[in-house]
Design a protein around this motif. Structure first.
Motif, mmCIF file in Angstrom:
data_model
loop_
_atom_site.group_PDB
_atom_site.id
_atom_site.type_symbol
_atom_site.label_atom_id
_atom_site.label_comp_id
_atom_site.label_asym_id
_atom_site.label_seq_id
_atom_site.Cartn_x
_atom_site.Cartn_y
_atom_site.Cartn_z
ATOM 1 N N LEU A 2 -3.207 -0.279 -4.531
ATOM 2 C CA LEU A 2 -1.876 0.423 -4.757
ATOM 3 C C LEU A 2 -1.696 0.715 -6.232
ATOM 4 O O LEU A 2 -2.233 -0.192 -7.079
ATOM 5 C CB LEU A 2 -0.914 -0.707 -4.325
ATOM 6 C CG LEU A 2 0.589 -0.406 -4.776
ATOM 7 C CD1 LEU A 2 1.025 0.842 -3.856
ATOM 8 C CD2 LEU A 2 1.295 -1.713 -4.697
ATOM 9 N N TRP A 4 1.424 2.041 -8.427
ATOM 10 C CA TRP A 4 2.684 2.512 -8.747
ATOM 11 C C TRP A 4 3.050 2.282 -9.961
ATOM 12 O O TRP A 4 3.102 1.075 -10.435
ATOM 13 C CB TRP A 4 3.558 2.004 -7.687
ATOM 14 C CG TRP A 4 4.910 2.949 -7.666
ATOM 15 C CD1 TRP A 4 5.239 3.938 -6.908
ATOM 16 C CD2 TRP A 4 5.906 2.281 -8.421
ATOM 17 N NE1 TRP A 4 6.420 4.258 -7.016
ATOM 18 C CE2 TRP A 4 7.172 3.209 -7.972
ATOM 19 C CE3 TRP A 4 6.038 1.514 -9.133
ATOM 20 C CZ2 TRP A 4 8.314 3.200 -8.558
ATOM 21 C CZ3 TRP A 4 7.649 1.096 -9.685
ATOM 22 C CH2 TRP A 4 8.601 2.143 -9.275
ATOM 23 N N GLN A 6 6.127 3.316 -13.383
ATOM 24 C CA GLN A 6 7.336 4.016 -13.529
ATOM 25 C C GLN A 6 7.464 3.997 -15.229
ATOM 26 O O GLN A 6 7.679 2.809 -15.807
ATOM 27 C CB GLN A 6 8.743 3.585 -13.235
ATOM 28 C CG GLN A 6 9.686 4.358 -13.049
ATOM 29 C CD GLN A 6 9.868 5.014 -11.860
ATOM 30 O OE1 GLN A 6 8.847 5.800 -11.201
ATOM 31 N NE2 GLN A 6 11.189 5.464 -11.334
ATOM 32 N N LYS A 19 11.113 8.636 0.622
ATOM 33 C CA LYS A 19 9.929 9.046 0.647
ATOM 34 C C LYS A 19 9.632 10.651 -0.129
ATOM 35 O O LYS A 19 8.277 10.831 -0.219
ATOM 36 C CB LYS A 19 9.133 8.901 2.004
ATOM 37 C CG LYS A 19 8.745 7.429 2.267
ATOM 38 C CD LYS A 19 8.048 7.329 3.486
ATOM 39 C CE LYS A 19 7.710 6.150 4.091
ATOM 40 N NZ LYS A 19 6.739 5.856 5.112
ATOM 41 N N ARG A 23 8.526 11.651 -8.373
ATOM 42 C CA ARG A 23 8.217 10.396 -9.131
ATOM 43 C C ARG A 23 9.351 10.132 -10.291
ATOM 44 O O ARG A 23 9.792 11.299 -10.902
ATOM 45 C CB ARG A 23 7.004 10.290 -9.956
ATOM 46 C CG ARG A 23 6.598 9.313 -10.929
ATOM 47 C CD ARG A 23 5.232 9.480 -11.280
ATOM 48 N NE ARG A 23 4.119 9.069 -10.442
ATOM 49 C CZ ARG A 23 3.644 7.974 -10.171
ATOM 50 N NH1 ARG A 23 4.271 6.901 -10.641
ATOM 51 N NH2 ARG A 23 2.793 7.962 -9.085
ATOM 52 N N SER A 457 14.368 1.563 -6.969
ATOM 53 C CA SER A 457 13.481 2.646 -6.893
ATOM 54 C C SER A 457 13.067 3.399 -5.653
ATOM 55 O O SER A 457 13.829 3.110 -4.665
ATOM 56 C CB SER A 457 11.849 2.156 -7.247
ATOM 57 O OG SER A 457 11.463 1.405 -6.087
ATOM 58 N N ASP A 459 10.808 4.683 -2.245
ATOM 59 C CA ASP A 459 10.267 3.874 -1.302
ATOM 60 C C ASP A 459 8.684 4.002 -2.072
ATOM 61 O O ASP A 459 8.165 4.972 -2.443
ATOM 62 C CB ASP A 459 10.228 4.745 -0.095
ATOM 63 C CG ASP A 459 11.300 4.471 0.564
ATOM 64 O OD1 ASP A 459 12.276 3.609 0.157
ATOM 65 O OD2 ASP A 459 11.602 4.985 1.667
ATOM 66 N N ILE A 460 7.978 2.648 -2.088
ATOM 67 C CA ILE A 460 6.805 2.554 -2.664
ATOM 68 C C ILE A 460 5.856 2.272 -1.452
ATOM 69 O O ILE A 460 5.919 1.164 -0.681
ATOM 70 C CB ILE A 460 6.537 1.536 -3.563
ATOM 71 C CG1 ILE A 460 7.480 1.490 -4.689
ATOM 72 C CG2 ILE A 460 5.126 1.265 -4.007
ATOM 73 C CD1 ILE A 460 7.555 0.245 -5.761
ATOM 74 N N ASP A 461 5.167 3.506 -1.243
ATOM 75 C CA ASP A 461 4.096 3.370 -0.096
ATOM 76 C C ASP A 461 3.088 2.274 -0.387
ATOM 77 O O ASP A 461 2.383 2.401 -1.249
ATOM 78 C CB ASP A 461 3.510 4.447 0.402
ATOM 79 C CG ASP A 461 4.387 5.493 1.171
ATOM 80 O OD1 ASP A 461 5.290 4.676 1.859
ATOM 81 O OD2 ASP A 461 4.402 6.700 0.781
ATOM 82 N N SER A 462 2.753 1.410 0.404
ATOM 83 C CA SER A 462 1.488 0.276 0.258
ATOM 84 C C SER A 462 0.677 0.425 1.443
ATOM 85 O O SER A 462 0.939 0.514 2.809
ATOM 86 C CB SER A 462 2.312 -1.018 0.048
ATOM 87 O OG SER A 462 0.899 -1.914 0.230
ATOM 88 N N TYR A 513 7.911 -0.673 0.092
ATOM 89 C CA TYR A 513 8.982 -1.606 -0.653
ATOM 90 C C TYR A 513 9.839 -0.771 -1.699
ATOM 91 O O TYR A 513 9.674 0.653 -1.887
ATOM 92 C CB TYR A 513 7.860 -2.319 -1.733
ATOM 93 C CG TYR A 513 6.796 -3.399 -1.172
ATOM 94 C CD1 TYR A 513 7.025 -4.646 -0.983
ATOM 95 C CD2 TYR A 513 5.579 -2.782 -0.564
ATOM 96 C CE1 TYR A 513 6.148 -5.336 -0.170
ATOM 97 C CE2 TYR A 513 4.558 -3.631 -0.165
ATOM 98 C CZ TYR A 513 4.900 -5.007 0.102
ATOM 99 O OH TYR A 513 4.102 -5.957 0.604
ATOM 100 N N ASN A 514 10.754 -1.604 -2.027
ATOM 101 C CA ASN A 514 11.521 -0.983 -3.303
ATOM 102 C C ASN A 514 11.805 -2.044 -4.287
ATOM 103 O O ASN A 514 11.698 -3.122 -3.955
ATOM 104 C CB ASN A 514 13.055 -0.608 -2.678
ATOM 105 C CG ASN A 514 13.032 0.435 -1.400
ATOM 106 O OD1 ASN A 514 12.917 0.447 -0.389
ATOM 107 N ND2 ASN A 514 12.974 1.817 -1.976
#
Length: 538
Positions: A2, A4, A6, A19, A23, A457, A459-462, A513-514
């Motif tokens: 992963l 990610w 910011q 999604k 960014r 944030s 959506d964080i894809d894992s 995740y957020n």
């Protein structure tokens, strides 16, 4: 693995799913100042004046004026200590200012209807001539009306005494202070003129205080005053609204239904017929930028150029925009605002910008049409402040940054929501934004305490095999709270000032995740990882 992070923070884009967000964009950005590309809090508003039962604000210099009606207010010349108001009563008003005290008078000077009553004199000699009389009103400011109808003609010799009865009762709101009496005279002709010229005019023979008097005219031809110049003077119409000062001129504009009215340059009280225009649509709001008047209607918007040297409708350039974009926030009184680059107003599909010959909806990449309709746009009120549009409705309050050229710290279209629900908003000449709340006027972002913000944030894809276990925050000043959220749970941690890596308990291997950040500290960076080794490599 992963990956990610910011390092620059943006606002929300409600028309996109989590999604789909680019960014840096968020799903929630509430009460957060993004002008530096970091997460910063706003200050709480600072109360500057106690007010009750007010629904409109106006600021001139350091004085704050409040109104209990949905009014429009305009200034005129910089050295004219007056305001011009429509919407408070059934006619336009001029307001004399004394500090924060206001004295209201009706704008314009009423024209005497009936002619003066003169004693008939008929003299038939070689020296006799025919004369008549008219009367005008003069108000508190020395502004003069159009003349009355002329009296009956009488024949007199030069210097003959003529009795004139004046008995008028103009409405008190005009504040008429005196009357001027004019006599018709014809200039001398030698008989040698090649063309016959009409040199008959009305010349002043006297002025009396009040609106009732009996005077005796014994003025000779050689003793008459200046000629009458107010034949074309006309007071503004009774129900005029949207009074607006056209910048770079000394001209006021107003409207009634689909009629557009302009004052004579340097004569705020005079709205002559030669200046009147008729549009195809009913006027809802107007804003002046430079010498251009932008007009929002219930149909097509318009652009009217109001140059100083233009004294008739024929010389005003009118542009009817190509696409009908009706303004719908016609009951809030603030459904439009002026910006350095044009007029912005509320339509059914978004905020419309009129700039030069261009019209466009500036919220389409932020709100879709159906998103916009859910925000109760018919209740929206707008203000422009330091490169951003402040918009408040019954459903939402938000700030939309637009001007990234003048304000270099603003990226194009950063949208954040705020908790304030002001009744009215106005920007002062000093560049401060004032909010009218139920108990008074407040200066935006000027209080002594910070307002907590919330930022969530995208959506964080894992991947299935990885789970977020570490978060690194760089926090300046004060602390913040970080909440890691997933579909099955959340973990909350407090982050102190500094560059900290804090472990989180495993929430399982989930795909989305957020990260939620709350508090009053400035956050400049966020990194996430699945292990200490992963964080060490960042």
């Amino acid at each position: 693995m992963l990956d990610w992070n910011q390092y620059e923070f943006f606002g929300i884009l409600p028309r996109l799913r989590g999604k789909q967000l680019p960014r840096g964009y968020a799903t929630v950005a509430h009460n957060v100042d993004l002008t530096h590309g970091t997460l910063l809090p706003f200050r709480e508003p600072l109360k500057v004046k106690e007010l009750n039962n007010a629904i409109r604000l106006y600021v001139r210099g350091c004085d704050i004026y409040a109104f209990d009606k949905c009014v429009e207010v305009a200034e005129w010349l910089p050295d004219c200590p007056r305001l011009f108001v429509t919407g408070r009563v059934g006619y336009p008003e001029t307001v004399e200012l004394d500090g924060e005290n206001m004295t209201f008078r009706r704008l314009g000077v009423i024209q005497p209807v009936t002619p003066p009553d003169v004693q008939p004199i008929y003299i038939n000699t070689a020296k006799s001539r025919s004369v008549a009389y008219v009367v005008t009103f003069v108000n508190y400011f020395g502004e003069e009306s159009a003349p009355s109808l002329p009296s009956i003609d009488i024949s007199i010799e030069d210097g003959t005494a003529v009795g004139i009865s004046l008995n008028y009762n103009p409405p008190i709101e005009y504040d008429i202070k005196s009357m001027r009496i004019y006599r018709r005279e014809t200039g001398f002709r030698t008989g040698a003129e090649k063309e016959q010229e009409m040199v008959t005019n009305w010349f002043l023979i006297g002025e009396v205080s009040g609106t009732s008097a009996f005077i005796t005219d014994t003025v000779t031809i050689a003793g008459v005053g200046y000629g009458l110049t107010t034949q074309e003077v006309r007071e503004p119409p009774k129900n005029m609204r949207n009074i607006t000062n056209i910048e770079e001129t000394a001209i006021l504009a107003g409207s009634v239904a689909n009629k557009l009215y302009f004052s004579q340059n340097l004569q705020s009280y005079n709205f002559p017929l030669s200046q009147e225009m008729t549009l195809d649509d009913s006027i809802v709001a107007m804003q002046s930028v430079g010498n251009t008047l932008y007009v929002a209607t219930d149909g097509y918007p318009y652009q009217v150029v109001g140059d100083v040297g233009c004294d008739s409708r024929e010389c005003r350039q009118v542009n009817k925009y190509d696409i009908p974009m009706p303004m719908i926030a016609c009951h809030t009184g603030r459904g439009s605002t002026k910006t350095p680059f044009g007029m912005v107003y509320v339509s059914a599909d978004g905020l419309v910008l009129l700039s030069g010959n261009t019209q466009r909806i500036i919220t389409t990449d932020v709100f879709s049409a159906d998103d916009w309709r859910r925000l109760a746009p018919h209740t929206m009120r707008l203000a422009f402040h330091k490169g951003a549009i402040y918009c408040v409705s019954e459903v939402i309050s938000f700030v939309l940054w637009l001007d990234s050229e003048t304000y270099q710290d603003s990226k194009h279209k950063r949208l954040v929501t705020i908790e304030d629900e002001p009744i009215d908003m106005v920007e002062t000449r000093q560049g401060e934004l004032l909010l009218l709340l139920e108990d008074g006027a407040y200066q935006w972002n000027a209080g002594s305490t910070w307002r907590p913000y919330k930022w969530v944030s995208s959506d964080i894809d894992s991947p299935f095999l990885y789970c977020i276990t570490r978060i690194r925050l760089k926090v300046n000043e004060f602390g913040v709270r970080c909440n890691l959220q997933s579909s099955v749970g959340e973990v909350v941690r407090d982050f102190p000032v500094g560059d900290s890596i804090i472990p989180f308990s495993r929430l399982g291997r989930h795909k989305v995740y957020n990260i939620e950040i709350t508090g009053i500290g400035e956050v400049t960076e966020i990194d996430v990882g699945v292990s200490q080794l992963d964080m060490a490599s960042k």
